[in-house]
Design an enzyme around this catalytic site. Sequence first.
Site, PDB file in Angstrom:
ATOM      1  N   ARG A 192      13.733 -97.806  20.494  1.00 24.70           N
ATOM      2  CA  ARG A 192      13.558 -98.663  21.673  1.00 24.70           C
ATOM      3  C   ARG A 192      13.205-100.069  21.242  1.00 24.70           C
ATOM      4  O   ARG A 192      12.286-100.277  20.461  1.00 24.70           O
ATOM      5  CB  ARG A 192      12.442 -98.093  22.552  1.00 24.70           C
ATOM      6  CG  ARG A 192      11.927 -99.026  23.629  1.00 24.70           C
ATOM      7  CD  ARG A 192      12.820 -99.002  24.848  1.00 24.70           C
ATOM      8  NE  ARG A 192      12.435-100.042  25.808  1.00 24.70           N
ATOM      9  CZ  ARG A 192      11.543 -99.884  26.765  1.00 24.70           C
ATOM     10  NH1 ARG A 192      10.936 -98.736  26.922  1.00 24.70           N
ATOM     11  NH2 ARG A 192      11.278-100.870  27.605  1.00 24.70           N
TER      12      ARG A 192
ATOM     13  N   ARG B  92      18.584-100.126  27.291  1.00 17.64           N
ATOM     14  CA  ARG B  92      17.618 -99.511  26.373  1.00 17.64           C
ATOM     15  C   ARG B  92      18.060 -98.122  25.934  1.00 17.64           C
ATOM     16  O   ARG B  92      18.694 -97.387  26.695  1.00 17.64           O
ATOM     17  CB  ARG B  92      16.213 -99.469  26.979  1.00 17.64           C
ATOM     18  CG  ARG B  92      15.976 -98.601  28.180  1.00 17.64           C
ATOM     19  CD  ARG B  92      16.109 -99.267  29.557  1.00 17.64           C
ATOM     20  NE  ARG B  92      15.706-100.654  29.701  1.00 17.64           N
ATOM     21  CZ  ARG B  92      14.474-101.065  29.990  1.00 17.64           C
ATOM     22  NH1 ARG B  92      13.508-100.200  30.161  1.00 17.64           N
ATOM     23  NH2 ARG B  92      14.218-102.317  30.158  1.00 17.64           N
TER      24      ARG B  92
ATOM     25  N   ASP C 219      13.672 -94.937  27.579  1.00 11.81           N
ATOM     26  CA  ASP C 219      12.538 -95.392  28.373  1.00 11.81           C
ATOM     27  C   ASP C 219      11.823 -94.132  28.855  1.00 11.81           C
ATOM     28  O   ASP C 219      12.462 -93.244  29.442  1.00 11.81           O
ATOM     29  CB  ASP C 219      13.118 -96.148  29.574  1.00 11.81           C
ATOM     30  CG  ASP C 219      12.163 -97.137  30.179  1.00 11.81           C
ATOM     31  OD1 ASP C 219      11.045 -97.281  29.658  1.00 11.81           O
ATOM     32  OD2 ASP C 219      12.550 -97.753  31.178  1.00 11.81           O
TER      33      ASP C 219
ATOM     34  N   ASP D 194       8.554 -93.153  31.150  1.00 13.97           N
ATOM     35  CA  ASP D 194       7.517 -93.682  32.036  1.00 13.97           C
ATOM     36  C   ASP D 194       6.659 -92.539  32.551  1.00 13.97           C
ATOM     37  O   ASP D 194       7.189 -91.543  33.059  1.00 13.97           O
ATOM     38  CB  ASP D 194       8.140 -94.365  33.265  1.00 13.97           C
ATOM     39  CG  ASP D 194       8.830 -95.671  32.925  1.00 13.97           C
ATOM     40  OD1 ASP D 194       8.379 -96.355  31.982  1.00 13.97           O
ATOM     41  OD2 ASP D 194       9.811 -96.007  33.608  1.00 13.97           O
TER      42      ASP D 194
HETATM   43  N1  ROI Z   1      18.388 -98.410  36.254  1.00 21.45           N
HETATM   44  C1  ROI Z   1      18.683 -97.099  36.231  1.00 21.45           C
HETATM   45  N2  ROI Z   1      19.686 -96.647  36.988  1.00 21.45           N
HETATM   46  N3  ROI Z   1      17.980 -96.215  35.481  1.00 21.45           N
HETATM   47  C2  ROI Z   1      16.937 -96.629  34.715  1.00 21.45           C
HETATM   48  O1  ROI Z   1      16.309 -95.794  34.021  1.00 21.45           O
HETATM   49  C3  ROI Z   1      16.588 -97.996  34.716  1.00 21.45           C
HETATM   50  N4  ROI Z   1      15.542 -98.466  33.998  1.00 21.45           N
HETATM   51  C4  ROI Z   1      15.185 -99.740  34.049  1.00 21.45           C
HETATM   52  C5  ROI Z   1      15.911-100.752  34.877  1.00 21.45           C
HETATM   53  C6  ROI Z   1      16.404-101.875  33.977  1.00 21.45           C
HETATM   54  C7  ROI Z   1      14.958-101.290  35.935  1.00 21.45           C
HETATM   55  N5  ROI Z   1      17.060-100.185  35.556  1.00 21.45           N
HETATM   56  C8  ROI Z   1      17.354 -98.872  35.515  1.00 21.45           C
HETATM   57  O2  ROI Z   1      14.135-100.140  33.353  1.00 21.45           O
END
Ligand code: ROI
Length: 159
Positions: A83, A92, A95, A97
């Site tokens: 990442r 990325r 991610d 969260d």
């Molecule tokens: N958009 C989608 N569809 N899925 C994501 O995981 C995701 N993650 C992000 C941003 C760039 C906001 N857009 C995303 O961090």
Amino acid sequence: MTKAYIGLGSNLDDPQSQLKKAIIAMEMVPSTSVVKTSSFYRSKPVGPQDQPDYVNAVVELDTELSASVVLDYVQAIENEQGRERKIKWGARTLDLDILLFGDEIINNNRLQIPHVEMHNRGFVLLPLNEIFPDCMIPGVGAVSSLLQEDNAEDLVKLI
Ligand code: ROI
């Protein structure tokens, strides 16, 4: 023991493999088990559109760890999988969260739980609703009713 929900997203370097690797890595976290995994969904990018589609999923963890220690582990997994944190809202490889951590409400410089944007994001709500249909987001409301208002119609279930 706390139930925690983690949102996974990737749009680079074979996103489905990135998610699978991340789930295996989360299974290795001490005092923690992955108890549920949602389907994987393909989703259009939220934010800048000049990036590939994402693959998103949500997992449920049972953990004896604190939220901040879980954060240390998920950040280590993100870093391990390459990442880069250069561009806000850019593409990325992985991610992770922390969406919810039991019924805790946390607001500090490292963590905001419930995750501040989760109730606006179909790519979080749809997989979360799949594994936790009675989910209430503290201070916000029921995931199932947010989902009806939200546009999750551009999500495509993959596996
Ligand atoms: N958009 C989608 N569809 N899925 C994501 O995981 C995701 N993650 C992000 C941003 C760039 C906001 N857009 C995303 O961090």
